[in-house]
Write an enzyme that holds these catalytic residues in place. Structure first.
Site, PDB file in Angstrom:
ATOM      1  N   CYS A  49       0.855  -1.182   0.000  1.00 35.02           N
ATOM      2  CA  CYS A  49       0.000   0.000   0.000  1.00 35.02           C
ATOM      3  C   CYS A  49       0.895   1.236   0.000  1.00 35.02           C
ATOM      4  O   CYS A  49       2.109   1.132   0.146  1.00 35.02           O
ATOM      5  CB  CYS A  49      -0.909   0.032   1.231  1.00 35.02           C
ATOM      6  SG  CYS A  49      -1.994  -1.406   1.392  1.00 35.02           S
ATOM      7  N   ARG A  80       1.719   1.461  -5.984  1.00 35.15           N
ATOM      8  CA  ARG A  80       1.783   0.551  -4.839  1.00 35.15           C
ATOM      9  C   ARG A  80       0.424  -0.060  -4.505  1.00 35.15           C
ATOM     10  O   ARG A  80       0.330  -0.936  -3.636  1.00 35.15           O
ATOM     11  CB  ARG A  80       2.323   1.300  -3.607  1.00 35.15           C
ATOM     12  CG  ARG A  80       3.709   1.852  -3.791  1.00 35.15           C
ATOM     13  CD  ARG A  80       4.167   2.587  -2.535  1.00 35.15           C
ATOM     14  NE  ARG A  80       4.328   1.681  -1.418  1.00 35.15           N
ATOM     15  CZ  ARG A  80       5.422   0.986  -1.146  1.00 35.15           C
ATOM     16  NH1 ARG A  80       6.478   1.085  -1.941  1.00 35.15           N
ATOM     17  NH2 ARG A  80       5.489   0.193  -0.101  1.00 35.15           N
ATOM     18  N   TRP A 138      -3.883  -1.675  -1.662  1.00 37.23           N
ATOM     19  CA  TRP A 138      -3.913  -2.934  -2.415  1.00 37.23           C
ATOM     20  C   TRP A 138      -4.517  -3.967  -1.478  1.00 37.23           C
ATOM     21  O   TRP A 138      -3.906  -4.369  -0.496  1.00 37.23           O
ATOM     22  CB  TRP A 138      -2.509  -3.327  -2.851  1.00 37.23           C
ATOM     23  CG  TRP A 138      -2.439  -4.466  -3.807  1.00 37.23           C
ATOM     24  CD1 TRP A 138      -3.298  -4.743  -4.826  1.00 37.23           C
ATOM     25  CD2 TRP A 138      -1.447  -5.502  -3.846  1.00 37.23           C
ATOM     26  NE1 TRP A 138      -2.899  -5.873  -5.502  1.00 37.23           N
ATOM     27  CE2 TRP A 138      -1.760  -6.354  -4.921  1.00 37.23           C
ATOM     28  CE3 TRP A 138      -0.309  -5.772  -3.092  1.00 37.23           C
ATOM     29  CZ2 TRP A 138      -1.001  -7.465  -5.252  1.00 37.23           C
ATOM     30  CZ3 TRP A 138       0.459  -6.878  -3.410  1.00 37.23           C
ATOM     31  CH2 TRP A 138       0.109  -7.710  -4.488  1.00 37.23           C
ATOM     32  N   ASN A 165       0.472   0.142   6.045  1.00 36.50           N
ATOM     33  CA  ASN A 165       1.006  -0.717   4.995  1.00 36.50           C
ATOM     34  C   ASN A 165       1.588  -1.938   5.688  1.00 36.50           C
ATOM     35  O   ASN A 165       2.590  -1.836   6.387  1.00 36.50           O
ATOM     36  CB  ASN A 165       2.090   0.014   4.188  1.00 36.50           C
ATOM     37  CG  ASN A 165       2.773  -0.874   3.170  1.00 36.50           C
ATOM     38  OD1 ASN A 165       2.236  -1.892   2.756  1.00 36.50           O
ATOM     39  ND2 ASN A 165       3.979  -0.502   2.768  1.00 36.50           N
ATOM     40  N   GLY A 166       0.971  -3.103   5.500  1.00 38.30           N
ATOM     41  CA  GLY A 166       1.462  -4.305   6.156  1.00 38.30           C
ATOM     42  C   GLY A 166       0.318  -5.230   6.515  1.00 38.30           C
ATOM     43  O   GLY A 166      -0.825  -5.035   6.103  1.00 38.30           O
ATOM     44  N   THR A 416      10.854 -10.921 -12.450  1.00 38.74           N
ATOM     45  CA  THR A 416      11.776 -10.318 -13.405  1.00 38.74           C
ATOM     46  C   THR A 416      13.222 -10.373 -12.911  1.00 38.74           C
ATOM     47  O   THR A 416      14.147 -10.606 -13.704  1.00 38.74           O
ATOM     48  CB  THR A 416      11.352  -8.867 -13.687  1.00 38.74           C
ATOM     49  OG1 THR A 416      10.171  -8.886 -14.511  1.00 38.74           O
ATOM     50  CG2 THR A 416      12.435  -8.096 -14.407  1.00 38.74           C
ATOM     51  N   SER A 417      13.446 -10.171 -11.633  1.00 40.99           N
ATOM     52  CA  SER A 417      14.811 -10.206 -11.095  1.00 40.99           C
ATOM     53  C   SER A 417      15.411 -11.604 -11.218  1.00 40.99           C
ATOM     54  O   SER A 417      16.602 -11.761 -11.503  1.00 40.99           O
ATOM     55  CB  SER A 417      14.821  -9.743  -9.636  1.00 40.99           C
ATOM     56  OG  SER A 417      14.483  -8.375  -9.542  1.00 40.99           O
ATOM     57  N   SER A 461      16.975  -7.756  -6.578  1.00 44.54           N
ATOM     58  CA  SER A 461      15.648  -7.176  -6.353  1.00 44.54           C
ATOM     59  C   SER A 461      15.662  -5.731  -6.808  1.00 44.54           C
ATOM     60  O   SER A 461      16.529  -4.960  -6.392  1.00 44.54           O
ATOM     61  CB  SER A 461      15.272  -7.259  -4.867  1.00 44.54           C
ATOM     62  OG  SER A 461      14.138  -6.466  -4.583  1.00 44.54           O
ATOM     63  N   GLN A 462      14.706  -5.363  -7.652  1.00 42.89           N
ATOM     64  CA  GLN A 462      14.648  -3.980  -8.120  1.00 42.89           C
ATOM     65  C   GLN A 462      14.401  -3.026  -6.951  1.00 42.89           C
ATOM     66  O   GLN A 462      15.097  -2.040  -6.777  1.00 42.89           O
ATOM     67  CB  GLN A 462      13.547  -3.829  -9.187  1.00 42.89           C
ATOM     68  CG  GLN A 462      13.486  -2.446  -9.831  1.00 42.89           C
ATOM     69  CD  GLN A 462      12.569  -1.491  -9.099  1.00 42.89           C
ATOM     70  OE1 GLN A 462      11.631  -1.913  -8.432  1.00 42.89           O
ATOM     71  NE2 GLN A 462      12.844  -0.211  -9.197  1.00 42.89           N
ATOM     72  N   GLU A 594      11.033 -13.803 -19.642  1.00 41.41           N
ATOM     73  CA  GLU A 594      10.737 -12.399 -19.345  1.00 41.41           C
ATOM     74  C   GLU A 594       9.749 -11.809 -20.343  1.00 41.41           C
ATOM     75  O   GLU A 594       8.842 -11.059 -19.963  1.00 41.41           O
ATOM     76  CB  GLU A 594      12.035 -11.583 -19.329  1.00 41.41           C
ATOM     77  CG  GLU A 594      11.855 -10.098 -19.063  1.00 41.41           C
ATOM     78  CD  GLU A 594      11.253  -9.780 -17.709  1.00 41.41           C
ATOM     79  OE1 GLU A 594      10.826  -8.625 -17.515  1.00 41.41           O
ATOM     80  OE2 GLU A 594      11.199 -10.678 -16.840  1.00 41.41           O
ATOM     81  N   LYS A 598       6.063 -10.340 -19.330  1.00 44.02           N
ATOM     82  CA  LYS A 598       5.590  -8.988 -19.633  1.00 44.02           C
ATOM     83  C   LYS A 598       4.212  -9.026 -20.284  1.00 44.02           C
ATOM     84  O   LYS A 598       3.344  -8.215 -19.962  1.00 44.02           O
ATOM     85  CB  LYS A 598       6.580  -8.263 -20.547  1.00 44.02           C
ATOM     86  CG  LYS A 598       7.847  -7.819 -19.862  1.00 44.02           C
ATOM     87  CD  LYS A 598       7.541  -6.726 -18.832  1.00 44.02           C
ATOM     88  CE  LYS A 598       8.546  -6.707 -17.693  1.00 44.02           C
ATOM     89  NZ  LYS A 598       8.391  -7.762 -16.710  1.00 44.02           N
ATOM     90  N   GLU A 601       1.644 -10.013 -17.610  1.00 48.49           N
ATOM     91  CA  GLU A 601       1.508  -8.985 -16.579  1.00 48.49           C
ATOM     92  C   GLU A 601       0.590  -7.854 -17.002  1.00 48.49           C
ATOM     93  O   GLU A 601      -0.299  -7.448 -16.250  1.00 48.49           O
ATOM     94  CB  GLU A 601       2.885  -8.371 -16.261  1.00 48.49           C
ATOM     95  CG  GLU A 601       3.692  -9.083 -15.222  1.00 48.49           C
ATOM     96  CD  GLU A 601       4.982  -8.338 -14.922  1.00 48.49           C
ATOM     97  OE1 GLU A 601       5.265  -8.144 -13.728  1.00 48.49           O
ATOM     98  OE2 GLU A 601       5.694  -7.939 -15.857  1.00 48.49           O
ATOM     99  N   HIS A 617       9.038 -32.482 -25.250  1.00 53.65           N
ATOM    100  CA  HIS A 617       8.607 -33.128 -24.013  1.00 53.65           C
ATOM    101  C   HIS A 617       7.288 -32.531 -23.512  1.00 53.65           C
ATOM    102  O   HIS A 617       7.110 -32.325 -22.309  1.00 53.65           O
ATOM    103  CB  HIS A 617       9.694 -33.012 -22.949  1.00 53.65           C
ATOM    104  CG  HIS A 617      10.991 -33.618 -23.366  1.00 53.65           C
ATOM    105  ND1 HIS A 617      11.227 -34.972 -23.358  1.00 53.65           N
ATOM    106  CD2 HIS A 617      12.121 -33.044 -23.864  1.00 53.65           C
ATOM    107  CE1 HIS A 617      12.450 -35.217 -23.803  1.00 53.65           C
ATOM    108  NE2 HIS A 617      13.020 -34.063 -24.117  1.00 53.65           N
ATOM    109  N   LYS A 718       3.832  -2.708  -7.661  1.00 54.36           N
ATOM    110  CA  LYS A 718       5.220  -2.605  -8.114  1.00 54.36           C
ATOM    111  C   LYS A 718       6.178  -3.468  -7.308  1.00 54.36           C
ATOM    112  O   LYS A 718       6.924  -4.255  -7.846  1.00 54.36           O
ATOM    113  CB  LYS A 718       5.654  -1.138  -8.067  1.00 54.36           C
ATOM    114  CG  LYS A 718       7.090  -0.892  -8.513  1.00 54.36           C
ATOM    115  CD  LYS A 718       7.285  -1.220  -9.977  1.00 54.36           C
ATOM    116  CE  LYS A 718       8.686  -0.925 -10.454  1.00 54.36           C
ATOM    117  NZ  LYS A 718       8.904  -1.426 -11.815  1.00 54.36           N
TER     118      LYS A 718
END
Length: 723
Positions: A49, A80, A138, A165-166, A416-417, A461-462, A594, A598, A601, A617, A718
């Site tokens: 959040c 967020r 969120w 937030n949490g 992505t990372s 991690s971004q 990736e 995308k 996503e 296979h 994000k």
């Protein structure tokens, strides 16, 4: 005895009504044989959040101005979370107003101004001191709805208000006890227990004659009873024009704008002095991210876990909360304040604006030539007639010998990372001569995979705040591994808690789907491989070829961005499709993963990245004349194998879209029936940086053409700070 003693009075009933919860919360969390890292995982679960608060002191601001500052702060944080939002300002010092609305920030803005017009609230009324709080959500506990939005209230009169937030893991126990003491609950959130608990503690203290209880004492007593992860901001009509912020696990920053100092010093910040109650006009901000602060000030304090920040009379006091030392009943605690220094943000307002672009994702895709240049600036040593070309990574230089002695290198990441690390795995193995293993962070923690003292664990991690990656980091630290961080965020949790690391310096990335951070991560890990292998003479020519490739890489990315229109035309052909397969191999297996990520996503289309060697296979059964298939077949050691894949897919009437190096169209287009995307050729280990750009553009255009929000994809945020 305060609230804890009251919990004990009802423990029998609580065990009866919540036996399942107590087995989970008491037995699992406290059993001595339950793994510590999993205990931490339960405590680190948190939702994504955005918190933004604004307090003006000794500077006159109209109510309309205050509202707009809060709204703009939320707009900067909307990545967020964007399913509901809320805001609280003052009618007067003893009457806070609360507005909450389902939907995005603009829905909240319209709702607030509609309510203001209906109640004749004077937007031109001025305040020399005012504290406002706001939140974008969120959803995790309770569906998106006004009643579940923040700020959450203590009840009628809004005596205490909280934005959060949490996730509070013991909220059900707290809620049951508060219900038994006459409190009623309106929302389905875990957050609502917090303001109600604050009111309970405040009322209890006053009933016992402690009329001098401070806001910070109330909050310290509240957080003594909270389990889980949180960033919290409190506002109360009992403590007008004061704010309190605290955190455990979730990010929170304090921004300070001293108006008198800035007026006398011009644009120079000088020493970042901590704000004191000196009567000077100032503005103070609280935010989940620096993005919302930089347009107001560059002076910030990154609030640490366990700190309680009290803003009062223009000054800031910081108290350090220790759960172990303060886990007792009795009088409300009065810890001593601690001293912290402000730091200066190294970012500009232009970085958080869209500029000439329609969307952040579009802007960030097209920024990649510049972001890659910034990533490499000062790190590539060109050499000369007598000196070899090399790489300098200042954050690693003191640990390179240890890394070279490692038994293995373990890359850990999510999404992505993880894909970026996978793209770099082969070159790290080749140049270092050290085995490299890949770990998805959540899976490593779930299965308690072996990590040894002789390992080097690299955490990618971004944001530097990814919950699963942080848990894996704690696990690796406990097992004695050397921990290296690769993040885009200075001062993030991963940057602070690893032994060493490299910042990717990709610049601010606001679009939920990561683009420029991905390519910068690959480049940083390629430079990591070069640095580790710098003491080996046998691969010197290979290293210098890669360094040359890095130097020319931004120019090549600029060339591949010219495919923008071609990818838009391709997106028009795929707009009605339900699925997309992407086949890659070698360095470009990561590109396939990736690219497919995308598309799913942001375009909300099922897409799957597949290792081409696994085609027979299972995946081959899906091939027909209708299913679009992207095959990445640029020049590397796997090129001939990819040609064979193309032949087999063509034989089964596959609908092929082939990506190849410039000039290779004839080699990959069987019978001229395939659609071909030609990209610039670079050294093999850097080719994934080039190859992913057309797939990023395809995902972007597919999303826009399908009418979806490219910067705020459904159900995503994000930085993933929840498991």
């Amino acid at each position: 005895m305060y609230f804890l003693s009251l919990c004990y009075c009802h423990i029998t009933s609580l065990l009866y009504n919540y036996i399942c919860f107590f087995i989970y919360n008491f037995f699992l969390i406290n059993h001595p044989f339950f793994p510590d890292c999993v205990k931490k995982r339960l405590l680190l679960i948190r939702k994504m959040c955005g918190i933004f608060a604004y307090l003006n002191y000794n500077v006159t601001r109209e109510r309309r101005y205050i509202l707009e500052v809060l709204f703009n702060g939320l707009r900067r944080l909307e990545y967020r979370g964007y399913d509901s939002a809320g805001i609280s300002i003052d009618l007067n010092s003893n009457s806070p107003l609360v507005f909450r609305q389902e939907g995005n920030i603009e829905s909240l803005v319209k709702s607030v101004y509609h309510d203001v017009a209906a109640t004749d609230l004077n937007l031109e009324e001025s305040f020399s001191v005012h504290a406002g709080i706001s939140h974008t959500r969120w959803a995790t506990h309770g569906e998106p709805a006004p009643k579940n939005s923040h700020p959450q209230s203590s009840g009628a009169g809004n005596e205490f208000l909280v934005v959060h937030n949490g996730i509070i893991t013991n909220y059900e126990v707290l809620k049951e006890t508060l219900l038994r003491h006459g409190f009623t609950f309106e929302s389905e959130t875990d957050t609502e227990v917090i303001p109600k608990l604050a009111k309970f503690i405040f009322d209890n203290a006053n009933e016992e004659g402690d009329q001098s209880v401070t806001f910070s004492q109330v909050v310290l007593e509240v957080i003594r009873h909270l389990e889980g992860a949180y960033a919290l901001t409190f506002k109360s009509r009992h403590y007008p024009n004061e704010l309190i912020a605290c955190k455990r696990g979730s990010p929170l920053l304090l921004g300070v704008k001293d108006l008198e100092e800035e007026a006398s010093a011009g644009s120079s910040f000088g020493d970042a002095k901590f704000p004191s109650s000196n009567g000077q006009p100032k503005e103070l901000f609280l935010s989940s991210d620096a993005n919302a602060l930089v347009e107001h000030t560059k002076k910030v304090l990154v609030i640490e876990d366990g700190e309680v920040v009290h803003i009062k009379d223009g000054g800031v006091s910081i108290y350090k909360f220790d759960q172990a030392k303060n886990n007792h009943g009795g009088t409300l605690s009065r810890p001593a304040s601690v001293q912290r220094a402000l730091s200066i943000l190294k970012m500009e307002v232009e970085q958080i604006n869209k500029g000439k672009y329609e969307h952040y994702m579009q802007k960030e895709i097209h920024e990649q030539p510049e972001s890659l240049t910034t990533t490499m600036r000062g790190r590539l040593i060109r050499g000369g007639s007598c000196k070899a070309k090399t790489v300098l990574l200042g954050g690693l230089k003191d640990h390179l010998k240890t890394i070279r002695r490692s038994r293995r290198i373990v890359f850990v990441g999510c999404g992505t990372s993880y894909n970026a690390a996978l793209a770099a795995r082969s070159i790290v193995e080749e140049l270092s001569g050290i085995p490299v293993t890949m770990e998805i962070a959540s899976d490593l923690v779930d299965r308690q995979g072996p990590i040894y003292r002789e390992d080097t664990a690299v955490f990618v991690s971004q944001s530097g705040e990814t919950a699963d990656t942080l848990l894996a980091l704690e696990y690796a630290l406990e097992n004695g591994a050397l921990c290296v961080g690769i993040t885009n965020t200075v001062g993030s949790a991963i940057a602070r808690h690893t032994h060493c690391g490299v910042h990717i310096n990709a610049g601010c990335e606001i679009g939920v789907a990561s683009t420029k951070a991905y390519t910068s991560q690959i480049v940083v890990m390629a430079m990591l491989a070069l640095a580790i292998g710098a003491d080996t003479l046998s691969n010197q020519a290979r290293r210098e070829a890669i360094i040359d490739g890095l130097l020319y890489l931004p120019r090549k990315v600029k060339e591949v961005l010219k495919l923008d229109k071609e990818m838009k035309d391709l997106a028009k052909l795929l707009i009605a499709e339900q699925s997309l397969l992407v086949f890659g191999r070698g360095y470009n297996y990561a590109t396939a993963l990736e690219g497919a990520l995308k598309v799913k996503e942001v375009a909300l289309m099922h897409s799957e990245g597949i290792l081409a060697g696994e085609m027979k296979h299972g995946p081959l059964a899906l091939v027909d004349e209708n299913l679009p298939i992207v095959v990445i077949a640029t020049r590397d050691s796997c090129f001939s194998k990819q040609q064979s894949v193309i032949q087999q897919l063509h034989a089964r009437k596959g609908r092929l879209i082939v990506m190849c190096a410039e000039g290779d169209k004839a080699s990959v287009s069987v019978g001229g029936s395939s659609r071909v995307i030609e990209v610039p050729h670079v050294v093999d280990c850097l080719q994934p940086v080039i190859n992913v750009v057309p797939l990023q553009l395809l995902a972007y255009h597919l999303t826009v053409l399908r009418g979806y929000n490219v910067d705020q994809p459904r159900n995503l945020a994000k930085s993933v700070t929840t498991q």
